[in-house]
Design an enzyme around this catalytic site. Structure first.
Site, PDB file in Angstrom:
ATOM      1  N   ARG A  92       0.831  -1.217   0.000  1.00 43.50           N
ATOM      2  CA  ARG A  92       0.000   0.000   0.000  1.00 43.50           C
ATOM      3  C   ARG A  92       0.873   1.278   0.000  1.00 43.50           C
ATOM      4  NH1 ARG A  92      -3.722  -0.431   4.913  1.00 43.50           N
ATOM      5  NH2 ARG A  92      -1.871  -1.403   5.791  1.00 43.50           N
TER       6      ARG A  92
ATOM      7  N   LEU B  53       1.192   3.484  -2.252  1.00 47.48           N
ATOM      8  CA  LEU B  53       0.485   4.663  -2.766  1.00 47.48           C
ATOM      9  C   LEU B  53      -0.450   5.226  -1.696  1.00 47.48           C
ATOM     10  CD1 LEU B  53      -0.093   6.583  -5.095  1.00 47.48           C
ATOM     11  CD2 LEU B  53      -1.849   5.005  -5.915  1.00 47.48           C
TER      12      LEU B  53
ATOM     13  N   ILE C 112     -24.120   5.676  12.558  1.00 43.68           N
ATOM     14  CA  ILE C 112     -24.223   4.437  11.775  1.00 43.68           C
ATOM     15  C   ILE C 112     -23.398   3.309  12.381  1.00 43.68           C
ATOM     16  CG2 ILE C 112     -23.967   3.496   9.420  1.00 43.68           C
ATOM     17  CD1 ILE C 112     -26.253   5.572   9.852  1.00 43.68           C
TER      18      ILE C 112
ATOM     19  N   HIS D 265     -18.126  11.518   3.599  1.00 44.02           N
ATOM     20  CA  HIS D 265     -17.022  11.301   2.662  1.00 44.02           C
ATOM     21  C   HIS D 265     -16.102  12.516   2.626  1.00 44.02           C
ATOM     22  CE1 HIS D 265     -19.421   8.006   1.563  1.00 44.02           C
ATOM     23  NE2 HIS D 265     -20.336   8.710   0.946  1.00 44.02           N
TER      24      HIS D 265
HETATM   25  C1  LIG Z   1     -17.978   1.130   4.235  1.00 43.23           C
HETATM   26  N1  LIG Z   1     -17.218   0.632   3.153  1.00 43.23           N
HETATM   27  C2  LIG Z   1     -16.589  -0.596   3.175  1.00 43.23           C
HETATM   28  C3  LIG Z   1     -16.485  -1.327   1.989  1.00 43.23           C
HETATM   29  N2  LIG Z   1     -15.886  -2.522   1.973  1.00 43.23           N
HETATM   30  C4  LIG Z   1     -15.386  -3.028   3.110  1.00 43.23           C
HETATM   31  N3  LIG Z   1     -14.812  -4.224   3.109  1.00 43.23           N
HETATM   32  N4  LIG Z   1     -15.450  -2.345   4.284  1.00 43.23           N
HETATM   33  C5  LIG Z   1     -16.036  -1.138   4.353  1.00 43.23           C
HETATM   34  O1  LIG Z   1     -16.065  -0.553   5.433  1.00 43.23           O
HETATM   35  N5  LIG Z   1     -16.996  -0.831   0.859  1.00 43.23           N
HETATM   36  C6  LIG Z   1     -17.789   0.353   0.806  1.00 43.23           C
HETATM   37  C7  LIG Z   1     -17.447   1.283   1.881  1.00 43.23           C
HETATM   38  C8  LIG Z   1     -16.275   2.151   1.486  1.00 43.23           C
HETATM   39  N6  LIG Z   1     -15.046   1.450   1.467  1.00 43.23           N
HETATM   40  C9  LIG Z   1     -14.126   1.521   2.459  1.00 43.23           C
HETATM   41  C10 LIG Z   1     -13.082   0.638   2.367  1.00 43.23           C
HETATM   42  C11 LIG Z   1     -12.058   0.701   3.301  1.00 43.23           C
HETATM   43  C12 LIG Z   1     -12.108   1.616   4.311  1.00 43.23           C
HETATM   44  C13 LIG Z   1     -10.995   1.724   5.279  1.00 43.23           C
HETATM   45  O2  LIG Z   1     -11.046   2.553   6.146  1.00 43.23           O
HETATM   46  N7  LIG Z   1      -9.929   0.914   5.146  1.00 43.23           N
HETATM   47  C14 LIG Z   1      -8.763   1.060   5.959  1.00 43.23           C
HETATM   48  C15 LIG Z   1      -8.202  -0.287   6.357  1.00 43.23           C
HETATM   49  C16 LIG Z   1      -9.079  -0.999   7.326  1.00 43.23           C
HETATM   50  C17 LIG Z   1      -8.322  -2.109   8.008  1.00 43.23           C
HETATM   51  O3  LIG Z   1      -8.319  -3.231   7.548  1.00 43.23           O
HETATM   52  N8  LIG Z   1      -7.635  -1.796   9.067  1.00 43.23           N
HETATM   53  C18 LIG Z   1      -6.829  -2.746   9.800  1.00 43.23           C
HETATM   54  C19 LIG Z   1      -5.360  -2.577   9.444  1.00 43.23           C
HETATM   55  C20 LIG Z   1      -4.948  -1.180   9.698  1.00 43.23           C
HETATM   56  C21 LIG Z   1      -3.529  -0.879   9.262  1.00 43.23           C
HETATM   57  O4  LIG Z   1      -3.325  -0.346   8.194  1.00 43.23           O
HETATM   58  N9  LIG Z   1      -2.580  -1.148  10.134  1.00 43.23           N
HETATM   59  C22 LIG Z   1      -1.243  -0.698   9.977  1.00 43.23           C
HETATM   60  C23 LIG Z   1      -0.510  -0.900  11.279  1.00 43.23           C
HETATM   61  C24 LIG Z   1      -1.174  -0.120  12.405  1.00 43.23           C
HETATM   62  C25 LIG Z   1      -0.697   1.287  12.530  1.00 43.23           C
HETATM   63  O5  LIG Z   1       0.432   1.483  12.981  1.00 43.23           O
HETATM   64  O6  LIG Z   1      -1.469   2.231  12.208  1.00 43.23           O
HETATM   65  C26 LIG Z   1      -0.564  -1.503   8.896  1.00 43.23           C
HETATM   66  O7  LIG Z   1      -1.030  -2.610   8.558  1.00 43.23           O
HETATM   67  O8  LIG Z   1       0.394  -1.006   8.348  1.00 43.23           O
HETATM   68  C27 LIG Z   1      -7.030  -2.499  11.285  1.00 43.23           C
HETATM   69  O9  LIG Z   1      -7.612  -1.479  11.679  1.00 43.23           O
HETATM   70  O10 LIG Z   1      -6.628  -3.380  12.057  1.00 43.23           O
HETATM   71  C28 LIG Z   1      -7.708   1.824   5.190  1.00 43.23           C
HETATM   72  O11 LIG Z   1      -6.917   2.493   5.881  1.00 43.23           O
HETATM   73  O12 LIG Z   1      -7.640   1.737   3.959  1.00 43.23           O
HETATM   74  C29 LIG Z   1     -13.174   2.491   4.417  1.00 43.23           C
HETATM   75  C30 LIG Z   1     -14.192   2.441   3.489  1.00 43.23           C
HETATM   76  N1  LIG Z   2     -21.605   0.080  10.717  1.00 45.17           N
HETATM   77  C1  LIG Z   2     -20.680   0.412   9.667  1.00 45.17           C
HETATM   78  C2  LIG Z   2     -21.401   0.621   8.384  1.00 45.17           C
HETATM   79  C3  LIG Z   2     -20.558   1.109   7.272  1.00 45.17           C
HETATM   80  S1  LIG Z   2     -21.306   0.901   5.742  1.00 45.17           S
HETATM   81  C4  LIG Z   2     -19.924   1.667  10.047  1.00 45.17           C
HETATM   82  O1  LIG Z   2     -20.482   2.466  10.763  1.00 45.17           O
HETATM   83  O2  LIG Z   2     -18.787   1.849   9.637  1.00 45.17           O
HETATM   84 ZN   LIG Z   3     -22.223   2.897   5.168  1.00 45.28          ZN
END
Ligand SMILES: CN1c2c(nc(N)[nH]c2=O)NC[C@@H]1CNc1ccc(C(=O)N[C@@H](CCC(=O)N[C@@H](CCC(=O)N[C@@H](CCC(=O)O)C(=O)O)C(=O)O)C(=O)O)cc1
Ligand SMILES: N[C@@H](CCS)C(=O)O
Ligand SMILES: [Zn+2]
Length: 754
Positions: free
Chosen positions: A18, A20, A430, A693
């Site tokens: 990741r 980017l 939510i 958003h």
């Molecule tokens: C609501 N939405 C979602 C969708 N799809 C999903 N599968 N989940 C969703 O919530 N689709 C529609 C919408 C919009 N889409 C998204 C998608 C992704 C995110 C989001 O916030 N993603 C986070 C990653 C979430 C996660 O898995 N977190 C883990 C790992 C965190 C991490 O990066 N850790 C670090 C180490 C820790 C540190 O030092 O900070 C690492 O690995 O390097 C966790 O929390 O444990 C993102 O950041 O992209 C939102 C909406």
């Molecule tokens: N309960 C979830 C829904 C996201 S679609 C949240 O609040 O993130």
């Molecule tokens: Zn939602």
């Protein structure tokens, strides 16, 4: 002998680690400058091109990189960013990001699902006054960049018809497609530029034709590819149709004077017969999309070769390809040290899929290649998944239709009001609250084994208490625990259910810098133990206000996982529904009086072709109802939807029979309420009044205006007040202010009721 080629339609771009995402977020936080961000992009592109070249592909795509989204790139390329962004006086890159993310005085473009995937694109805004110019050089620049590495590439562009079909009109009664004749000259200009640069092939993506299209839209396709092909100074044109069969679009493309067509032979296995029966393809190259670009299972080589072989003799040239861009799968399964080795043997991520394409190309050419390990993997998976979980299957078989039905809504509503005693226009959120760095660090440390179970549990309980106290202070009526323990709303559950595996590095871009690690659903699903009860019970123990339990629904769990392809989705959905139902019952038994079962992906999984809608609605709705019934009338079921256009699923939303539906509405100014009412929806509804958003904080008057609009459409006793979606991606400062304004607005409009 037919000539054989190999290619892929696109590749992941967020970076294997990741890179980017991190660079973007650091740039937005002013921690790195534009040059550093651009350098990260350049490195990622170079890595991708070198990987694809060394894997042995004959044709390599370029311009598949994006700083945010390829549809936004296209709008920028053709000078079609709305004036509210261009007048800000920002640099071109910051103007682009303003359109993607919004700034205080300029709300972002709408974001919605890219066809039936969990990728989101930004919706271009066009109107009768829109003029297009060739305003950028990105496809040319990236071609040159690859060329400087001695790698010949095929620039990929969103096709003009798909671009306009995805655009939104800023004016009533205006169809974006009416702009085709003003857009096509700009595409011609671009083709000329690319040609002058030495580009041999260009790929124009037209996935919009995997959905039902009108006569006028098909005519637009005809007009476009005759117009573009008419230009003499141009590269050869490949048009890619993916995410399903092309229907009549296939004949149109076959008869257009373009040089190649890419077809998806995975989504609908029978499409190969239509392609084989198309005589007009005989002088063209056909890219046979036989390797699934959207799922992670290894390709069955015999099936793939049979499909590709069917086209030999039909087309002038056949190339082995992926069914769509590999944007939708993770980079490399080899990195997944934690995956069970047997399961790993069944999987192919993007890098492995490239190898599959190359291998199949060789096999098709008649080279002596080794296919036995691929065949063995397919056989091993078949043998293993045939071993069903008999207990799960017996429970499903024993379910009767009445097990998925609740009492009439009016009776439930009365019982719920008596139990909960909520004011009119009740306020809630939510589910998720901002995922702070501390919370993520704690989870990362827990995973790494440096923070034990007790300490991690205690950190999460402390966070829950903080979130509960904050909500009390804000004066919200229905509280949530804030979901701090969840890495993701699907992955969290997948980690606790049998039949799922999760990955360590399997990131896939969802939008912009946001990524997900879709779990792999490989076997029968069951719930060995409660998944959320302890957290919900803890939150409820801290406050007399009702705390909403928070679950993800069966349709969304499927939509955001890589699902098994060896049984109907409907069967898998029922198994997941039963697991969610077990959790709903346990939450109720623990004293949780409101339970929200999120189904944001209800619209996403809607098949692109209308002929398949009824079957989908039947299983999707019955899975949700199975998950949310068998409980007291007084237990209130909420559901939530976001990130989609809901028009086509309104009857299904109604059929879910949830007591309250919270739905994204802020950006579209409550339009969805009129649509819901017109569809006869008569239960509780919470239109989003805060667009999560964007970092923008809505002021009280703005929320009041939205609520007044809402009250004019929905009776106040059925209206809820909430944000558009969860708050996990936002920061506390903006969330606190926005929620304070939301509560104040609800109170103000309550006073106006009577
Ligand atoms: C609501 N939405 C979602 C969708 N799809 C999903 N599968 N989940 C969703 O919530 N689709 C529609 C919408 C919009 N889409 C998204 C998608 C992704 C995110 C989001 O916030 N993603 C986070 C990653 C979430 C996660 O898995 N977190 C883990 C790992 C965190 C991490 O990066 N850790 C670090 C180490 C820790 C540190 O030092 O900070 C690492 O690995 O390097 C966790 O929390 O444990 C993102 O950041 O992209 C939102 C909406
Ligand atoms: N309960 C979830 C829904 C996201 S679609 C949240 O609040 O993130
Ligand atoms: Zn939602």
């Amino acid at each position: 002998m037919t000539d054989i080629g190999t290619t892929v339609l696109g590749y992941p771009r967020i970076g294997p680690d990741r890179e980017l995402k991190r660079a973007l977020e650091r740039y937005w936080a002013h921690k790195i400058d534009e040059a550093a961000l651009r350098e990260t992009g350049r490195e990622l592109r170079e890595r991708t091109w070198r990987d694809l070249a060394s894997a042995g592909l004959d044709s390599i795509p370029s311009n598949t990189f994006s700083h945010y989204d390829q549809v936004l790139d296209t709008a920028e390329l053709f000078g079609a960013l709305p004036e509210r962004f261009t007048r800000l006086g920002l640099s071109p890159l910051d103007t682009y990001f303003a359109a993607a993310r919004g700034v205080q005085d300029a709300p972002a473009l709408e974001m919605t699902k890219w066809f039936d995937t969990n990728y989101h694109y930004l919706v271009p805004e066009v109107g009768p006054d829109t003029t297009f110019t060739l305003a950028g050089t990105k496809p040319v620049d990236e071609y040159r960049e690859a060329k400087a590495l001695d790698i010949e590439t095929r620039p990929v562009l969103v096709g003009p018809v798909t671009f306009l079909l995805l655009a939104k009109s800023t004016t009533k009664d205006f169809r974006p497609l009416d702009l085709l004749d003003t857009l096509l000259p700009r595409y011609v200009e671009l083709l000329r530029r690319l040609h002058a640069e030495g580009v041999e092939w260009v790929q124009l993506d037209e996935p919009a034709f995997a959905a039902d299209r009108t006569e006028a839209e098909l005519n637009a396709l005809i007009r476009t590819y005759h117009w573009l092909a008419d230009e003499s100074e141009r590269p050869k044109i490949l048009v890619a149709g993916y995410f399903g069969h092309l229907g009549r679009g296939l004949g149109v493309l076959a008869r257009s004077p373009i040089e190649a067509v890419a077809v998806d032979l995975v989504t609908d296995g029978s499409f190969v017969d239509a392609v084989a029966a198309e005589p007009a393809l005989r002088d063209k190259e056909v890219l046979a999309g036989v390797v699934d670009g959207r799922n992670v299972w290894r390709t069955d080589p015999d099936r793939a070769l049979a499909h590709a072989a069917t086209l030999m003799g039909v087309a002038g040239k056949v190339s082995v390809s992926t069914s769509c861009s590999l944007l939708h799968v993770p980079y490399d399964v080899e990195r997944e040290a934690g995956l069970h080795s047997r399961l790993k043997g069944w999987l192919a991520f993007a890098r492995q899929k490239v190898d599959e394409v190359v291998l199949l190309g060789k096999a098709l050419r008649g080279d002596d290649v080794e296919l036995s390990s691929a065949r063995q993997a397919i056989a091993d998976r078949r043998a293993a998944t045939a071993l069903a979980d008999e207990e799960v299957r017996a429970r499903i078989a024993a379910m009767r239709p009445e097990d998925a039905v609740r009492a009439p809504y009016a009776e439930r509503a009365a019982a719920q009001q008596a139990a909960l005693g909520l004011p009119p226009l009740p306020t809630t959120t939510i589910g998720s609250f901002p995922q702070t760095t501390e919370v993520r660090k704690a989870r990362a440390a827990h995973k790494a084994g440096t923070l034990d179970e007790a300490a991690y549990g205690s950190a999460m309980r402390t966070e829950i208490e903080r979130v509960v106290r904050l909500q009390e202070d804000l004066g919200l009526d229905v509280l949530v625990h804030g979901e701090p323990e969840r890495n993701d709303m699907v992955q969290y559950f997948a980690e606790l259910l049998t039949g799922f595996a999760t990955t360590a590095h399997g990131w896939v871009q969802s939008y912009g810098s946001r990524c997900v690690r879709p779990p792999i659903l490989y076997g029968d699903v069951s719930r060995p133990a409660p998944m959320t009860v302890a957290w919900a019970r803890h939150a409820q123990s801290l406050t007399p206000k009702p705390v909403k339990g928070m679950l993800t629904g069966p349709v969304t769990i499927l939509a955001w996982s890589f699902v098994r392809d060896d049984q109907p989705l409907a069967d898998t959905a029922r198994q997941v529904a039963l697991a969610v139902r077990d959790e709903v019952h346990d939450l109720e038994a623990a004293g949780i009086r409101i339970i929200q079962v999120d189904e944001p992906a209800l619209r996403e999984l809607l098949p692109l072709r209308k002929a398949c809608h009824d079957e989908y609605f039947a299983w999707a709705v019955s899975a949700f109802r199975l998950a949310t019934s068998g409980i007291a009338d007084s237990t209130q079921i909420h559901t939530h939807m976001c990130y989609s256009e809901f028009g086509e699923v309104l009857p299904a939303i109604d059929a879910l029979d949830a007591d309250v539906t919270s739905i994204e509405a802020a950006r579209s100014k409550m339009e969805v309420l009129t649509d819901l009412s017109a569809a006869g929806f008569g239960r509780g509804v919470g239109p989003g009044v805060y667009d999560i958003h964007s970092p923008r904080v809505p002021d009280v008057e703005e929320v009041c205006t939205l609520l007044r609009t809402a009250v004019a459409t929905v009776p106040a006793d059925r209206l809820w007040v909430n944000p558009d979606c969860g708050l996990k991606t936002r920061g506390y400062a903006e969330v606190e202010s926005a929620l304070r304004n939301l509560v104040a607005a609800s109170r103000a409009v309550r006073k106006e009721l009577v």
